[in-house]
Design a protein around this motif. Structure first.
Motif, short mmCIF file in Angstrom:
data_model
loop_
_atom_site.label_atom_id
_atom_site.label_comp_id
_atom_site.label_asym_id
_atom_site.label_seq_id
_atom_site.Cartn_x
_atom_site.Cartn_y
_atom_site.Cartn_z
N LEU A 1 13.12 -65.66 3.28
CA LEU A 1 14.10 -65.51 4.37
C LEU A 1 14.28 -64.05 4.78
CD1 LEU A 1 16.84 -67.90 2.92
CD2 LEU A 1 15.19 -68.42 4.74
N PHE B 1 22.22 -71.09 3.78
CA PHE B 1 21.05 -71.24 2.90
C PHE B 1 21.49 -71.14 1.45
CE2 PHE B 1 18.85 -69.68 6.74
CZ PHE B 1 17.84 -70.63 6.82
N ALA C 1 20.44 -69.51 -1.21
CA ALA C 1 19.45 -68.44 -1.36
C ALA C 1 19.69 -67.61 -2.61
CB ALA C 1 19.50 -67.54 -0.13
N GLU D 1 14.83 -68.92 -0.24
CA GLU D 1 15.59 -70.18 -0.27
C GLU D 1 15.23 -70.97 -1.52
OE1 GLU D 1 16.73 -73.83 2.72
OE2 GLU D 1 14.65 -73.16 2.69
#
Ligand SMILES: Cc1cc2nc3c(=O)[nH]c(=O)nc-3n(C[C@H](O)[C@H](O)[C@H](O)COP(=O)(O)OP(=O)(O)OC[C@H]3O[C@@H](n4cnc5c(N)ncnc54)[C@H](O)[C@@H]3O)c2cc1C
Length: 408
Positions: A343, A307, A309, A336
Protein backbone atom coordinates in the motif's frame (compact mmCIF):
# COMPACT_ATOMS: atom_id res chain seq x y z
CA UNK A 1 18.77 30.84 -2.69
CA UNK A 2 22.07 29.32 -3.72
CA UNK A 3 22.15 31.63 -6.75
CA UNK A 4 21.06 31.34 -10.37
CA UNK A 5 17.38 32.13 -9.75
CA UNK A 6 17.18 33.67 -13.23
CA UNK A 7 18.24 30.40 -14.88
CA UNK A 8 15.07 28.78 -13.53
CA UNK A 9 12.88 30.79 -15.87
CA UNK A 10 12.53 28.30 -18.72
CA UNK A 11 10.02 30.12 -20.91
CA UNK A 12 9.33 33.83 -21.20
CA UNK A 13 5.78 35.02 -22.01
CA UNK A 14 7.03 36.09 -25.46
CA UNK A 15 8.55 32.67 -26.18
CA UNK A 16 5.36 31.00 -25.00
CA UNK A 17 3.22 33.11 -27.32
CA UNK A 18 5.53 32.40 -30.24
CA UNK A 19 5.94 28.67 -29.70
CA UNK A 20 2.38 27.83 -28.60
CA UNK A 21 0.30 30.48 -30.36
CA UNK A 22 -1.46 31.49 -27.13
CA UNK A 23 -1.96 35.04 -25.90
CA UNK A 24 -0.26 35.62 -22.55
CA UNK A 25 -1.05 38.56 -20.29
CA UNK A 26 1.21 38.70 -17.28
CA UNK A 27 0.56 41.33 -14.60
CA UNK A 28 -3.17 40.84 -15.16
CA UNK A 29 -5.51 39.38 -12.57
CA UNK A 30 -8.94 37.88 -13.14
CA UNK A 31 -11.03 39.58 -10.46
CA UNK A 32 -14.48 38.22 -11.36
CA UNK A 33 -15.77 35.22 -13.24
CA UNK A 34 -19.40 35.03 -14.37
CA UNK A 35 -19.91 31.71 -16.17
CA UNK A 36 -23.63 32.28 -16.77
CA UNK A 37 -22.79 35.38 -18.83
CA UNK A 38 -19.58 33.93 -20.32
CA UNK A 39 -17.78 36.99 -18.99
CA UNK A 40 -14.77 37.72 -16.84
CA UNK A 41 -13.32 40.92 -15.45
CA UNK A 42 -9.58 41.42 -15.82
CA UNK A 43 -7.52 43.96 -13.91
CA UNK A 44 -4.20 45.25 -15.22
CA UNK A 45 -1.81 45.40 -12.28
CA UNK A 46 0.32 47.91 -14.18
CA UNK A 47 -2.37 50.43 -15.20
CA UNK A 48 -4.84 49.59 -12.40
CA UNK A 49 -7.54 49.49 -15.07
CA UNK A 50 -10.27 46.89 -15.54
CA UNK A 51 -11.94 45.49 -18.62
CA UNK A 52 -14.35 42.68 -19.55
CA UNK A 53 -13.44 39.62 -21.59
CA UNK A 54 -15.84 37.09 -23.11
CA UNK A 55 -15.22 33.36 -22.92
CA UNK A 56 -16.87 30.12 -24.01
CA UNK A 57 -14.93 27.82 -21.71
CA UNK A 58 -12.69 28.59 -18.78
CA UNK A 59 -9.91 26.63 -17.05
CA UNK A 60 -9.20 27.55 -13.44
CA UNK A 61 -5.49 27.05 -12.70
CA UNK A 62 -5.02 29.55 -9.89
CA UNK A 63 -2.68 27.28 -7.94
CA UNK A 64 -2.06 27.48 -4.22
CA UNK A 65 -0.72 30.03 -1.79
CA UNK A 66 1.65 29.61 1.12
CA UNK A 67 -0.11 29.17 4.45
CA UNK A 68 0.43 32.04 6.80
CA UNK A 69 1.22 31.91 10.49
CA UNK A 70 -1.38 34.52 11.38
CA UNK A 71 0.80 36.04 14.11
CA UNK A 72 1.83 39.60 14.94
CA UNK A 73 4.86 40.80 13.00
CA UNK A 74 4.38 38.43 10.06
CA UNK A 75 4.46 41.33 7.58
CA UNK A 76 7.84 42.58 8.85
CA UNK A 77 10.79 42.84 6.46
CA UNK A 78 12.81 39.66 6.92
CA UNK A 79 9.82 37.27 7.08
CA UNK A 80 9.53 35.10 3.98
CA UNK A 81 7.47 32.30 2.54
CA UNK A 82 8.41 30.68 -0.74
CA UNK A 83 5.90 30.31 -3.51
CA UNK A 84 7.33 31.82 -6.68
CA UNK A 85 10.71 32.78 -8.09
CA UNK A 86 10.14 36.35 -6.88
CA UNK A 87 9.97 35.06 -3.30
CA UNK A 88 13.24 33.18 -3.71
CA UNK A 89 14.85 36.25 -5.27
CA UNK A 90 13.62 38.46 -2.39
CA UNK A 91 15.02 36.07 0.23
CA UNK A 92 18.32 35.88 -1.62
CA UNK A 93 18.56 39.69 -1.75
CA UNK A 94 17.86 39.84 2.00
CA UNK A 95 20.60 37.31 2.73
CA UNK A 96 23.01 39.11 0.39
CA UNK A 97 22.43 42.57 1.85
CA UNK A 98 21.52 42.15 5.53
CA UNK A 99 23.80 40.92 8.32
CA UNK A 100 21.97 37.59 8.73
CA UNK A 101 23.56 35.22 11.24
CA UNK A 102 20.59 33.07 12.28
CA UNK A 103 17.42 32.06 10.44
CA UNK A 104 14.37 30.46 12.05
CA UNK A 105 12.52 28.09 9.72
CA UNK A 106 8.94 27.37 10.83
CA UNK A 107 7.90 23.97 9.49
CA UNK A 108 10.01 20.83 9.11
CA UNK A 109 8.52 19.52 5.87
CA UNK A 110 10.37 19.13 2.58
CA UNK A 111 10.58 22.87 1.97
CA UNK A 112 11.68 23.73 5.51
CA UNK A 113 14.39 21.09 5.34
CA UNK A 114 15.70 22.36 2.00
CA UNK A 115 15.68 25.93 3.30
CA UNK A 116 17.63 24.97 6.44
CA UNK A 117 20.23 23.26 4.27
CA UNK A 118 20.44 26.28 1.95
CA UNK A 119 21.13 28.48 4.99
CA UNK A 120 23.91 26.17 6.21
CA UNK A 121 25.43 26.20 2.72
CA UNK A 122 25.69 29.97 3.15
CA UNK A 123 27.26 29.50 6.61
CA UNK A 124 24.14 30.91 8.29
CA UNK A 125 22.88 29.24 11.47
CA UNK A 126 19.44 27.65 11.03
CA UNK A 127 16.88 26.36 13.53
CA UNK A 128 13.74 24.48 12.51
CA UNK A 129 10.61 24.82 14.61
CA UNK A 130 8.06 22.05 14.11
CA UNK A 131 5.33 21.13 16.56
CA UNK A 132 6.15 17.44 16.04
CA UNK A 133 9.74 18.02 17.20
CA UNK A 134 10.99 16.25 14.09
CA UNK A 135 11.22 16.76 10.34
CA UNK A 136 9.16 15.15 7.54
CA UNK A 137 6.51 14.11 10.04
CA UNK A 138 3.83 13.79 7.35
CA UNK A 139 5.79 11.46 5.08
CA UNK A 140 8.44 9.52 6.97
CA UNK A 141 7.56 7.37 10.00
CA UNK A 142 9.26 7.97 13.36
CA UNK A 143 11.52 4.86 13.27
CA UNK A 144 12.90 5.92 9.86
CA UNK A 145 13.90 9.52 10.49
CA UNK A 146 17.06 9.05 12.62
CA UNK A 147 19.60 9.21 9.71
CA UNK A 148 18.20 12.58 8.61
CA UNK A 149 18.26 13.98 12.15
CA UNK A 150 21.84 12.76 12.66
CA UNK A 151 22.95 14.39 9.41
CA UNK A 152 21.24 17.64 10.41
CA UNK A 153 22.82 17.65 13.85
CA UNK A 154 26.23 17.10 12.26
CA UNK A 155 25.68 20.37 10.37
CA UNK A 156 24.47 22.16 13.51
CA UNK A 157 20.76 22.26 12.64
CA UNK A 158 18.36 21.50 15.47
CA UNK A 159 14.63 20.88 15.46
CA UNK A 160 12.61 22.29 18.33
CA UNK A 161 9.09 21.15 19.19
CA UNK A 162 7.83 24.71 19.22
CA UNK A 163 5.69 27.06 17.23
CA UNK A 164 6.06 30.77 16.51
CA UNK A 165 3.42 32.82 18.34
CA UNK A 166 4.77 36.30 17.50
CA UNK A 167 7.53 37.90 15.47
CA UNK A 168 9.38 40.76 17.15
CA UNK A 169 10.96 43.61 15.25
CA UNK A 170 13.65 46.25 15.73
CA UNK A 171 12.91 49.96 15.71
CA UNK A 172 13.63 49.88 11.96
CA UNK A 173 10.81 47.35 11.53
CA UNK A 174 13.14 44.47 10.63
CA UNK A 175 12.67 41.09 12.26
CA UNK A 176 14.86 40.58 15.34
CA UNK A 177 13.38 37.50 17.11
CA UNK A 178 10.50 35.05 17.30
CA UNK A 179 8.46 34.21 20.36
CA UNK A 180 7.32 30.61 20.69
CA UNK A 181 4.48 28.77 22.39
CA UNK A 182 7.06 27.51 24.93
CA UNK A 183 7.67 31.10 26.03
CA UNK A 184 11.09 31.19 24.35
CA UNK A 185 12.52 34.20 22.56
CA UNK A 186 14.81 33.15 19.70
CA UNK A 187 16.95 35.85 18.14
CA UNK A 188 17.13 35.80 14.34
CA UNK A 189 17.54 38.11 11.38
CA UNK A 190 15.15 36.24 9.07
CA UNK A 191 12.16 33.91 9.40
CA UNK A 192 11.12 31.44 6.71
CA UNK A 193 7.53 30.24 7.00
CA UNK A 194 7.23 26.78 5.43
CA UNK A 195 4.03 25.38 6.93
CA UNK A 196 2.40 24.17 3.75
CA UNK A 197 0.07 25.62 1.19
CA UNK A 198 -3.64 26.05 0.58
CA UNK A 199 -5.53 26.10 -2.73
CA UNK A 200 -6.34 29.57 -4.06
CA UNK A 201 -10.09 29.10 -4.47
CA UNK A 202 -11.64 32.57 -3.97
CA UNK A 203 -12.24 33.19 -7.69
CA UNK A 204 -13.75 29.72 -8.13
CA UNK A 205 -16.03 30.09 -5.13
CA UNK A 206 -17.25 33.50 -6.28
CA UNK A 207 -18.24 31.85 -9.57
CA UNK A 208 -20.28 29.14 -7.83
CA UNK A 209 -17.67 26.40 -8.30
CA UNK A 210 -17.91 23.77 -5.55
CA UNK A 211 -15.03 22.75 -3.33
CA UNK A 212 -14.43 19.18 -2.18
CA UNK A 213 -13.82 17.78 1.29
CA UNK A 214 -10.14 18.82 1.26
CA UNK A 215 -11.02 22.47 0.59
CA UNK A 216 -9.68 22.31 -2.98
CA UNK A 217 -11.90 22.45 -6.09
CA UNK A 218 -13.88 19.27 -6.76
CA UNK A 219 -13.66 18.02 -10.35
CA UNK A 220 -14.78 14.88 -12.16
CA UNK A 221 -12.35 12.60 -13.97
CA UNK A 222 -12.53 14.91 -17.01
CA UNK A 223 -11.40 17.84 -14.77
CA UNK A 224 -14.83 19.41 -15.09
CA UNK A 225 -16.23 21.40 -12.17
CA UNK A 226 -19.92 21.56 -11.25
CA UNK A 227 -20.19 24.62 -13.54
CA UNK A 228 -20.74 23.43 -17.12
CA UNK A 229 -18.28 25.78 -18.84
CA UNK A 230 -15.52 25.65 -16.20
CA UNK A 231 -12.70 23.10 -15.87
CA UNK A 232 -9.91 23.16 -13.27
CA UNK A 233 -6.44 21.65 -12.82
CA UNK A 234 -3.17 21.83 -10.90
CA UNK A 235 -2.65 22.83 -7.28
CA UNK A 236 -6.15 24.29 -6.95
CA UNK A 237 -7.99 20.95 -7.31
CA UNK A 238 -8.31 17.74 -5.33
CA UNK A 239 -7.80 14.38 -7.03
CA UNK A 240 -8.70 10.77 -6.20
CA UNK A 241 -5.95 8.61 -4.70
CA UNK A 242 -5.66 5.36 -6.65
CA UNK A 243 -5.23 2.96 -3.71
CA UNK A 244 -8.41 3.91 -1.84
CA UNK A 245 -10.28 6.38 -4.07
CA UNK A 246 -10.19 9.07 -1.37
CA UNK A 247 -9.91 12.68 -2.51
CA UNK A 248 -6.54 14.24 -1.71
CA UNK A 249 -4.97 17.62 -2.28
CA UNK A 250 -1.60 16.64 -3.74
CA UNK A 251 -0.08 19.88 -5.02
CA UNK A 252 2.98 18.73 -6.93
CA UNK A 253 4.19 19.39 -10.45
CA UNK A 254 3.67 15.95 -12.07
CA UNK A 255 0.00 15.94 -10.99
CA UNK A 256 -0.33 19.53 -12.17
CA UNK A 257 0.89 18.57 -15.62
CA UNK A 258 -1.31 15.48 -15.88
CA UNK A 259 -4.46 17.27 -14.75
CA UNK A 260 -3.69 20.29 -16.96
CA UNK A 261 -3.42 18.07 -20.03
CA UNK A 262 -6.77 16.42 -19.28
CA UNK A 263 -8.48 19.77 -18.58
CA UNK A 264 -7.06 21.37 -21.73
CA UNK A 265 -7.99 18.49 -24.03
CA UNK A 266 -11.52 18.30 -22.67
CA UNK A 267 -12.11 22.05 -22.64
CA UNK A 268 -10.98 21.94 -26.29
CA UNK A 269 -13.72 19.38 -26.96
CA UNK A 270 -11.89 16.02 -26.97
CA UNK A 271 -14.17 13.14 -28.02
CA UNK A 272 -14.13 10.74 -26.32
CA UNK A 273 -13.28 12.79 -23.23
CA UNK A 274 -9.78 12.41 -21.79
CA UNK A 275 -9.93 10.87 -18.29
CA UNK A 276 -7.72 11.33 -15.23
CA UNK A 277 -7.01 7.99 -13.61
CA UNK A 278 -6.01 9.08 -10.11
CA UNK A 279 -2.83 9.80 -8.23
CA UNK A 280 -0.30 7.59 -6.45
CA UNK A 281 1.28 10.18 -4.15
CA UNK A 282 5.09 10.20 -4.21
CA UNK A 283 7.66 12.67 -2.90
CA UNK A 284 11.39 12.76 -2.35
CA UNK A 285 13.94 15.13 -0.91
CA UNK A 286 17.71 15.21 -0.62
CA UNK A 287 19.07 17.34 2.20
CA UNK A 288 22.17 17.22 4.42
CA UNK A 289 23.45 14.33 2.29
CA UNK A 290 20.42 12.13 3.02
CA UNK A 291 17.62 11.15 0.67
CA UNK A 292 14.12 10.54 2.01
CA UNK A 293 11.24 9.38 -0.15
CA UNK A 294 7.68 8.22 0.25
CA UNK A 295 5.17 6.62 -2.13
CA UNK A 296 1.57 5.56 -1.58
CA UNK A 297 -0.07 5.45 1.85
CA UNK A 298 1.47 5.85 5.29
CA UNK A 299 0.39 3.35 7.94
CA UNK A 300 -1.94 5.93 9.50
CA UNK A 301 -3.49 6.77 6.13
CA UNK A 302 -3.96 3.09 5.29
CA UNK A 303 -5.68 2.38 8.59
CA UNK A 304 -7.80 5.53 8.32
CA UNK A 305 -8.93 4.24 4.91
CA UNK A 306 -10.10 1.00 6.48
CA UNK A 307 -7.20 -1.25 5.48
CA UNK A 308 -6.10 -3.90 7.95
CA UNK A 309 -2.49 -2.82 7.47
CA UNK A 310 0.87 -3.49 9.08
CA UNK A 311 4.27 -1.89 8.60
CA UNK A 312 7.64 -3.64 8.40
CA UNK A 313 11.11 -2.15 8.23
CA UNK A 314 14.54 -3.37 7.11
CA UNK A 315 18.00 -1.92 6.89
CA UNK A 316 20.13 -3.08 3.97
CA UNK A 317 22.71 -1.54 1.61
CA UNK A 318 22.47 0.74 -1.39
CA UNK A 319 25.06 -1.34 -3.33
CA UNK A 320 26.92 -4.56 -2.57
CA UNK A 321 28.08 -3.98 1.00
CA UNK A 322 31.82 -4.46 0.30
CA UNK A 323 31.83 -1.98 -2.59
CA UNK A 324 33.36 1.37 -1.57
CA UNK A 325 30.65 3.98 -1.22
CA UNK A 326 27.87 1.54 -0.32
CA UNK A 327 25.54 3.18 2.21
CA UNK A 328 22.90 1.88 4.63
CA UNK A 329 19.43 2.07 3.16
CA UNK A 330 16.30 1.91 5.32
CA UNK A 331 13.09 0.60 3.76
CA UNK A 332 9.64 0.52 5.32
CA UNK A 333 6.58 -1.03 3.70
CA UNK A 334 2.92 -0.63 4.56
CA UNK A 335 1.22 -3.90 3.64
CA UNK A 336 -2.38 -5.10 3.73
CA UNK A 337 -2.80 -8.12 5.96
CA UNK A 338 -4.36 -11.12 4.26
CA UNK A 339 -3.73 -10.06 0.66
CA UNK A 340 -0.10 -8.99 1.16
CA UNK A 341 -0.75 -6.05 -1.13
CA UNK A 342 1.81 -3.22 -0.99
CA UNK A 343 0.00 0.00 0.00
CA UNK A 344 2.92 2.34 0.62
CA UNK A 345 6.64 2.58 1.15
CA UNK A 346 9.31 4.86 2.58
CA UNK A 347 13.05 4.92 1.97
CA UNK A 348 15.81 6.82 3.78
CA UNK A 349 19.54 6.69 3.13
CA UNK A 350 22.56 8.54 1.81
CA UNK A 351 22.03 7.13 -1.68
CA UNK A 352 19.59 4.99 -3.63
CA UNK A 353 16.48 6.01 -1.68
CA UNK A 354 14.73 8.58 -3.86
CA UNK A 355 14.64 6.78 -7.19
CA UNK A 356 13.73 3.44 -5.61
CA UNK A 357 10.50 5.18 -4.55
CA UNK A 358 9.77 5.53 -8.27
CA UNK A 359 9.80 1.74 -8.51
CA UNK A 360 7.19 1.53 -5.76
CA UNK A 361 4.73 3.80 -7.60
CA UNK A 362 3.67 1.35 -10.35
CA UNK A 363 3.67 -1.54 -7.86
CA UNK A 364 1.35 0.31 -5.50
CA UNK A 365 -0.83 1.45 -8.37
CA UNK A 366 -1.14 -2.06 -9.77
CA UNK A 367 -1.90 -3.70 -6.41
CA UNK A 368 1.31 -5.76 -6.46
CA UNK A 369 1.79 -8.12 -3.49
CA UNK A 370 4.96 -8.45 -1.42
CA UNK A 371 5.23 -12.07 -2.56
CA UNK A 372 5.31 -10.93 -6.19
CA UNK A 373 7.96 -8.34 -5.32
CA UNK A 374 10.12 -10.80 -3.40
CA UNK A 375 9.83 -13.68 -5.84
CA UNK A 376 9.02 -12.34 -9.30
CA UNK A 377 10.59 -8.89 -9.74
CA UNK A 378 13.89 -9.01 -11.64
CA UNK A 379 15.53 -5.90 -10.22
CA UNK A 380 19.01 -4.97 -11.44
CA UNK A 381 22.09 -6.38 -9.74
CA UNK A 382 25.55 -5.00 -10.35
CA UNK A 383 27.89 -4.59 -7.34
CA UNK A 384 28.67 -0.86 -7.78
CA UNK A 385 24.98 -0.10 -8.41
CA UNK A 386 22.77 -2.47 -6.40
CA UNK A 387 23.10 -5.58 -4.20
CA UNK A 388 22.33 -9.07 -5.53
CA UNK A 389 19.04 -8.96 -3.68
CA UNK A 390 17.77 -5.42 -3.79
CA UNK A 391 16.62 -3.78 -0.53
CA UNK A 392 13.15 -3.55 -2.10
CA UNK A 393 13.04 -7.35 -2.38
CA UNK A 394 14.62 -7.87 1.07
CA UNK A 395 11.83 -5.74 2.57
CA UNK A 396 9.20 -7.68 0.63
CA UNK A 397 10.62 -10.98 1.89
CA UNK A 398 10.45 -9.70 5.47
CA UNK A 399 6.84 -8.62 4.94
CA UNK A 400 6.02 -12.12 3.62
CA UNK A 401 7.32 -13.57 6.87
CA UNK A 402 5.87 -11.10 9.33
CA UNK A 403 2.62 -9.68 7.92
CA UNK A 404 -0.33 -12.02 8.49
CA UNK A 405 -1.37 -13.78 5.28
CA UNK A 406 1.29 -12.04 3.15
CA UNK A 407 3.38 -15.16 2.60
CA UNK A 408 0.78 -16.90 0.48
C1 LIG B 1 9.40 26.29 -3.28
C2 LIG B 1 8.65 25.26 -4.07
C3 LIG B 1 9.28 24.09 -4.44
C4 LIG B 1 8.58 23.11 -5.15
N1 LIG B 1 9.25 21.97 -5.49
C5 LIG B 1 8.59 20.99 -6.15
C6 LIG B 1 9.26 19.79 -6.50
O1 LIG B 1 10.45 19.61 -6.22
N2 LIG B 1 8.56 18.82 -7.14
C7 LIG B 1 7.24 18.99 -7.48
O2 LIG B 1 6.65 18.09 -8.06
N3 LIG B 1 6.59 20.13 -7.18
C8 LIG B 1 7.22 21.13 -6.52
N4 LIG B 1 6.56 22.30 -6.20
C9 LIG B 1 5.12 22.41 -6.53
C10 LIG B 1 4.89 22.90 -7.96
O3 LIG B 1 5.59 24.10 -8.13
C11 LIG B 1 3.37 23.10 -8.15
O4 LIG B 1 2.73 21.86 -8.03
C12 LIG B 1 3.02 23.69 -9.52
O5 LIG B 1 3.64 24.92 -9.71
C13 LIG B 1 1.50 23.87 -9.62
O6 LIG B 1 1.17 24.50 -10.82
P1 LIG B 1 -0.17 25.35 -10.95
O7 LIG B 1 -0.13 25.89 -12.33
O8 LIG B 1 -1.33 24.57 -10.51
O9 LIG B 1 -0.04 26.53 -9.88
P2 LIG B 1 1.01 27.72 -9.80
O10 LIG B 1 2.33 27.31 -10.32
O11 LIG B 1 0.91 28.22 -8.40
O12 LIG B 1 0.42 28.81 -10.80
C14 LIG B 1 -0.79 29.49 -10.56
C15 LIG B 1 -0.69 30.83 -11.25
O13 LIG B 1 -1.97 31.44 -11.27
C16 LIG B 1 -1.81 32.82 -11.01
N5 LIG B 1 -3.10 33.33 -10.50
C17 LIG B 1 -3.73 33.03 -9.34
N6 LIG B 1 -4.90 33.68 -9.24
C18 LIG B 1 -5.03 34.41 -10.38
C19 LIG B 1 -6.04 35.29 -10.88
N7 LIG B 1 -7.15 35.54 -10.19
N8 LIG B 1 -5.84 35.86 -12.08
C20 LIG B 1 -4.72 35.59 -12.81
N9 LIG B 1 -3.74 34.77 -12.39
C21 LIG B 1 -3.89 34.18 -11.19
C22 LIG B 1 -0.69 32.87 -9.99
O14 LIG B 1 -0.10 34.14 -9.97
C23 LIG B 1 0.25 31.79 -10.53
O15 LIG B 1 1.16 32.33 -11.46
C24 LIG B 1 7.23 23.30 -5.50
C25 LIG B 1 6.60 24.50 -5.15
C26 LIG B 1 7.29 25.46 -4.42
C27 LIG B 1 6.59 26.72 -4.04
Amino acid sequence: IEGGVEALEVLTPEEFEKSRGATVRVQHRVVALEPSKGRLVVESLIHRSRHDEAFDRFILATGARARRLGVDGEAAPGVFSLRGLEDAAALKTWLDTEPVRHVVVEGGGFEGLEMAEAMRDRAIRATILDTRGRVLGLDIADPMIAPMHEAMRARGVHVRAEQVTAIETEATGRVRAVRTNQGELIGCQAVIVAIGIEPRTALAESAGVHLGETGAIAVDDAMRTNVRTVWACGDVIEVPRVVDGNAVHWPLAPIGRRTARVAARNAAGARPADRFTGVTPSVAVRAFGIEAAHAGLSLDEARASGFDAEAIMVQHWSRVKMVPGSKPLHVRYVVEQGSGRLLGGELVGAEGAALRANVLVPWIRAGTTVREIAEEMDLVYNPPIAPATDPLRIAAAKAMRSVKGAGR
